[in-house]
Design a protein around this motif. Structure first.
Motif, short mmCIF file in Angstrom:
data_model
loop_
_atom_site.label_atom_id
_atom_site.label_comp_id
_atom_site.label_asym_id
_atom_site.label_seq_id
_atom_site.Cartn_x
_atom_site.Cartn_y
_atom_site.Cartn_z
N HIS A 1 -19.61 55.63 12.58
CA HIS A 1 -20.19 56.86 13.11
C HIS A 1 -21.53 57.10 12.40
CE1 HIS A 1 -20.73 61.08 14.20
NE2 HIS A 1 -19.79 60.91 15.11
N GLN A 2 -22.48 57.68 13.13
CA GLN A 2 -23.80 57.91 12.55
C GLN A 2 -23.74 58.80 11.31
OE1 GLN A 2 -26.27 59.81 15.45
NE2 GLN A 2 -24.80 61.41 15.95
N HIS A 3 -22.78 59.74 11.30
CA HIS A 3 -22.65 60.61 10.12
C HIS A 3 -22.13 59.84 8.91
CE1 HIS A 3 -23.82 63.99 12.42
NE2 HIS A 3 -22.70 64.12 13.10
N SER A 4 -21.34 58.79 9.17
CA SER A 4 -20.85 57.96 8.07
C SER A 4 -22.01 57.28 7.37
CB SER A 4 -19.87 56.90 8.61
OG SER A 4 -18.74 57.49 9.18
N ILE A 5 -22.96 56.79 8.16
CA ILE A 5 -24.14 56.14 7.59
C ILE A 5 -24.97 57.13 6.79
CG2 ILE A 5 -26.34 55.01 8.14
CD1 ILE A 5 -25.01 53.67 10.47
N ASN B 1 -24.05 59.96 5.37
CA ASN B 1 -23.36 60.39 4.15
C ASN B 1 -23.35 59.28 3.10
OD1 ASN B 1 -22.78 62.85 5.35
ND2 ASN B 1 -20.77 62.21 6.09
N TRP B 2 -23.10 58.03 3.54
CA TRP B 2 -23.08 56.92 2.59
C TRP B 2 -24.47 56.74 1.98
CZ3 TRP B 2 -25.76 52.46 1.76
CH2 TRP B 2 -25.22 51.59 0.80
N TRP B 3 -25.50 56.82 2.81
CA TRP B 3 -26.87 56.61 2.34
C TRP B 3 -27.24 57.66 1.28
CZ3 TRP B 3 -30.60 53.28 1.86
CH2 TRP B 3 -31.92 53.71 1.67
N SER B 4 -26.87 58.91 1.50
CA SER B 4 -27.18 59.98 0.54
C SER B 4 -26.50 59.73 -0.80
CB SER B 4 -26.75 61.33 1.10
OG SER B 4 -27.48 61.65 2.26
#
Length: 396
Positions: A308-312, A314-317
């Motif tokens: 999911h785009q939100h997973s990316i 959140n992981w990136w942050s």
């Protein structure tokens, strides 16, 4: 009964439906009417019958009394759901919910004039960004988009003869100012790649490809193994993964220019082969629990569904903070890729093609600041001529 009905031919495939309801206390005829699209008189008569039923049931609202908010609901059902893509409608709804409806929803649609729209556009220029501690104001591009939403809705209102004129048509479009992109320099990219060595293989490959290819987030999420040619060292970008109304939708790229073949540096191929080997192992291990369906997405959760785009996000942050790297958005890795190539003197047309831009002008507009710096460096190359000239004068 609702009264007597009749139809009038208005133009090609256009009819006016008229329902007479007798006379008021002053002897003035009472009638309801609206214009509809119909292929022939028979179809128009069917629409007239439905119109009369609507009036009799008390569901018909006189156009002169329609609130803007109510018309937006009509616009969604009778136009937007059919003519706008799910992602575009999702974006439209976001602007309607947060800014447009709070300002105009309570007003009668025929009372909204050009000056109201102008005042609203001026208000938007001073509205601060919302959420997550963001600073600054709405970008000119966002304000332009909101005006586009309004124009679409009022254009339908004119087309359906709810109002006579579109109050947005005479409003000057805001000049879009291209923001300077926030990117990593060469040293920061090196530090990023070093930090990735300590991360899970899936994330390591995802971020590395983002930097090396300049692919958009949706293109990376929608990437399938069939589009990755490890022998030729290329990726065929032909679809992306988007989200609308909480659903994941796989669709072709927005334009034909976005469909492209991107060459990969040979150094990344061994990593991709190793990643695919592990991906295949996991696919076999999950067996009937695999939820990828007919798709073989490169970047998935453990059960085969795409990330999911939100997973990316959140992981990136968390990754940035964990390794003490300077924060830039995930999307800025795309800008970083382009900027690195520009600084290396790569042809702008080649970069434009890798990014999937419609034309070179788009690339030039987005990276004008980077090109300006490159131009200054290019001018410095001529300094050598003058240095040599001064040395010759001294010798003389």
């Amino acid at each position: 009964m609702a009264g007597r009905g009749s139809i009038e031919k208005r133009g090609k495939d256009s009819y006016r439906l008229i329902v007479s309801l007798g006379f008021d206390q002053n002897g003035k005829r009472i009638k309801k009417q609206k214009t509809v699209k119909a292929k022939n008189k028979t179809e128009a008569n069917k629409l007239l019958a439905a119109f009369m039923t609507e009036i009799e049931a008390g569901e018909y609202i006189d156009p002169s009394k329609i609130k803007f908010g109510h018309f937006v609901e009509e616009w969604r059902e009778k136009y937007a759901k059919e003519h706008l893509s799910p992602t575009t409608l999702d974006t439209y709804n976001g602007h309607l919910r947060t800014r447009i409806l709070p300002s105009f929803g309570h007003m009668r649609i025929d009372e909204i004039k050009t000056l109201h729209i102008i005042d609203f556009m001026e208000f938007l220029k001073k509205e601060p960004l919302k959420g997550n501690g963001k600073e600054g104001y709405l970008s000119s591009a966002t304000i332009h988009y909101i005006q586009r939403v309004l124009n679409n809705i009022f254009s339908r209102a004119v087309e359906w003869e709810v109002i006579k004129q579109n109050p947005v048509s005479k409003v000057k479009k805001p000049k879009i100012t291209q923001k300077e992109t926030d990117v990593y320099d060469e040293e920061e990219v090196f530090n990023l790649l070093m930090a990735l060595k300590k991360e899970e293989q899936r994330w390591r490959v995802l971020i590395t490809l983002a930097v090396l290819t300049g692919m958009r987030k949706g293109e990376l999420l929608g990437l399938e193994w069939e589009a990755v040619d490890l022998s030729a060292g290329t990726i065929h970008v032909k679809q992306n993964l988007v989200y609308a109304n909480g659903e994941q939708i796989v669709k072709e790229t927005k334009t034909k220019h976005s469909q492209r073949l991107i060459s990969l540096p040979p150094e990344i191929i061994p990593e991709l082969k190793a990643f695919k080997k592990e991906w295949n192992k996991n696919r076999l291990f999950m067996a009937e629990l695999w939820e990828g369906g007919d798709h073989n997405f490169v970047f998935t959760a453990y059960h085969g569904k795409p990330l999911h785009q939100h997973s990316i996000k959140n992981w990136w942050s968390r990754f940035i903070k964990r390794h003490g790297l300077r924060y830039i958005r995930f999307h800025d890795l795309r800008h970083t890729s382009a900027t690195l190539l520009l600084n290396k003197g790569e042809n702008v047309k080649v970069i434009s093609s890798r990014l999937g831009h419609a034309n070179v002008l788009t690339t030039l507009n987005i990276y004008s600041h980077t090109l300006r710096k490159a131009d200054e460096l290019a001018a410095n190359h001529f300094s050598a001529f003058f240095k040599n000239e001064k040395e010759d004068e001294k010798k003389a």
